[in-house]
Design an enzyme around this catalytic site. Structure first.
Site, mmCIF file in Angstrom:
data_model
loop_
_atom_site.group_PDB
_atom_site.id
_atom_site.type_symbol
_atom_site.label_atom_id
_atom_site.label_comp_id
_atom_site.label_asym_id
_atom_site.label_seq_id
_atom_site.Cartn_x
_atom_site.Cartn_y
_atom_site.Cartn_z
ATOM 1 N N SER A 191 -39.953 -17.571 2.642
ATOM 2 C CA SER A 191 -38.917 -17.090 2.787
ATOM 3 C C SER A 191 -37.609 -17.758 2.024
ATOM 4 C CB SER A 191 -38.469 -16.645 4.148
ATOM 5 O OG SER A 191 -39.660 -15.996 4.826
ATOM 6 N N ALA A 224 -37.330 -19.074 12.745
ATOM 7 C CA ALA A 224 -38.655 -19.930 12.628
ATOM 8 C C ALA A 224 -39.266 -19.152 11.444
ATOM 9 C CB ALA A 224 -39.309 -19.724 14.028
ATOM 10 N N PRO A 225 -40.154 -20.070 10.795
ATOM 11 C CA PRO A 225 -40.291 -21.465 11.179
ATOM 12 C C PRO A 225 -39.087 -22.326 10.401
ATOM 13 C CG PRO A 225 -41.841 -20.826 9.207
ATOM 14 C CD PRO A 225 -41.206 -19.647 9.834
ATOM 15 N N GLY A 226 -38.128 -21.524 9.448
ATOM 16 C CA GLY A 226 -37.140 -22.411 9.040
ATOM 17 C C GLY A 226 -36.651 -22.456 7.662
ATOM 18 N N ASP A 243 -34.336 -18.579 17.663
ATOM 19 C CA ASP A 243 -35.688 -18.105 17.666
ATOM 20 C C ASP A 243 -36.549 -18.415 18.793
ATOM 21 O OD1 ASP A 243 -38.344 -17.054 16.617
ATOM 22 O OD2 ASP A 243 -37.399 -16.696 14.771
ATOM 23 N N LYS A 308 -34.804 -3.906 7.185
ATOM 24 C CA LYS A 308 -36.027 -3.364 6.741
ATOM 25 C C LYS A 308 -36.132 -1.711 6.768
ATOM 26 C CE LYS A 308 -40.882 -3.914 7.642
ATOM 27 N NZ LYS A 308 -41.028 -2.224 7.299
#
Ligand SMILES: C[S@@+](CC[C@H](N)C(=O)[O-])C[C@H]1O[C@@H](n2cnc3c(N)ncnc32)[C@H](O)[C@@H]1O
Length: 358
Positions: A191, A224-226, A243, A308
């Site tokens: 991401s 998360a995860p970052g 998070d 989304k």
């Protein structure tokens, strides 16, 4: 019949077509499209006598969300294996192509092309094709010269090309809207590339330091995860990562991140920060309203967040969210710029950027 080739994420051809139909109408030009078939390509036809170039002068690519890149169409050109360069040359001469308006060409492939041989050919063909066209006066002598248009050649296979041209200043910075970004091994998630692309698309390159530099403060909702937090830390920012899920331990060891386990929609900082980013997957209207709240309460100056979109009525849902954003910011008495784009690294979501200007 004048046409424009739109390039979008495969599967979003209808949204790209609907959006340009609306924007063209608002700019006084009637047009229509044939829904495509998951090719990431869509031909938009102008109904009246206006040239395609005129529509591209009236509508900014920046104002479109679902079209990643575009070019005005000249037509389809057969490419005989015996002399493909000669075929393009003859095609352009037939079209009355003015070589003094153009210094360079781009050979493109569709995003769904999986023929590696065609990919190799496209790369290797640029040099001999440019040389042939330059020799025939169909490109300026100096490839670095300023020119209002760029010749666009989209290879559909070895024997057919779609030929057109794009306008300087109103085309994607990255051909086809596909930036070549590299994911360093230390990034906690893929991401991370999405936030980098958002910055590349929304922030003018020469002003990156103003937007991102100087030790700014940021909040990352749904961190998360970052991956996004990692991008913010790479710019030297101190980040509050909100998070309930676990953050990447190496990223936490940087000392630049405070992890808060809380609901991102309810949590607010005690003091205003520079950036709020949000990658929570939830109802888009809910995220849009939250972004308006943050801006309205002046809790941040800049924000990047994802919306989304539902499987059906994606374009309509964006219009509703856009209204929530535009009206909400106006009601809060704020002067802001809002940009949105279906990024290459987005799937079913689109990415928005808001900057408070006052
Ligand atoms: C797509 S992931 C984020 C990926 C992250 N941007 C990255 O680069 O690694 C979405 C995250 O949102 C979190 N999340 C979902 N609902 C949330 C909420 N209401 N408040 C805070 N986080 C939430 C999930 O736990 C998940 O970690």
């Amino acid at each position: 019949m004048q046409q424009i080739m739109l390039i979008c994420r495969p599967g979003f051809e209808t949204e790209a077509g609907q959006e340009l139909t609306d924007q063209a109408a608002a700019a006084g030009i009637f047009g229509y499209f044939q829904p495509g078939k998951n090719t990431g390509l869509l031909r938009f036809t102008i109904g009246g006598n206006e040239p395609a170039e005129e529509l591209m002068r009236r509508v900014a690519l920046d104002s479109l969300v679902f079209t990643r890149d575009w070019f005005a169409l000249l037509g389809d050109c057969e490419l005989p294996a015996s002399d493909r360069v000669g075929a393009i040359l003859a095609f352009l001469n037939d079209q009355g192509w003015q070589g003094d308006r153009c210094a360079r060409l781009e050979v493109r492939l569709s995003e769904i092309n999986d023929d590696r041989d065609l990919g190799n050919f496209a790369r290797k063909w640029v040099a001999p094709l440019s040389k042939g066209l330059r020799g025939a006066g169909l490109l300026k002598d100096d490839p670095e010269a300023e020119a209002p248009v760029r010749l666009e050649i989209l290879l559909t296979d070895f024997s057919t090309a779609v030929v057109g041209y794009s306008l300087a200043g109103n085309r994607s910075l990255f051909v086809g809207g596909v930036p070549r970004l590299r994911l360093p091994a230390s990034a906690p998630s893929r991401s991370a590339l999405k936030l980098e692309e958002a910055w590349k698309v929304f922030l003018p390159k020469e002003r990156w330091l103003d937007y991102l530099g100087g030790g700014k403060k940021a909040v990352d909702l749904g961190a998360a995860p970052g991956g996004w937090t990692w991008q913010l830390v790479r710019q030297g920012m101190m980040v509050t990562a909100v998070d309930n899920g676990p953050m990447n331990p190496e990223l936490m060891a940087s000392g630049h991140v405070e992890h808060v386990e809380a609901d991102g929609y309810a949590w607010r900082p005690k003091r205003a920060v520079d950036w709020m980013v949000c990658d929570i997957v939830d109802k888009p209207r809910r995220t849009a309203r939250m972004a308006v709240d943050w801006m309205g309460e002046k809790l941040c100056r800049y924000t990047v967040f994802n919306l989304k979109l539902p499987m059906k009525k994606r374009y309509e849902e964006w219009l509703v969210c856009r209204e929530i954003l535009v009206q909400g910011l106006e009601d809060a008495g704020l002067h802001c710029q809002l940009k949105a784009r279906h990024l290459y690294h987005d799937r079913e979501e689109i990415t928005c950027f808001i900057e408070r200007l006052d």
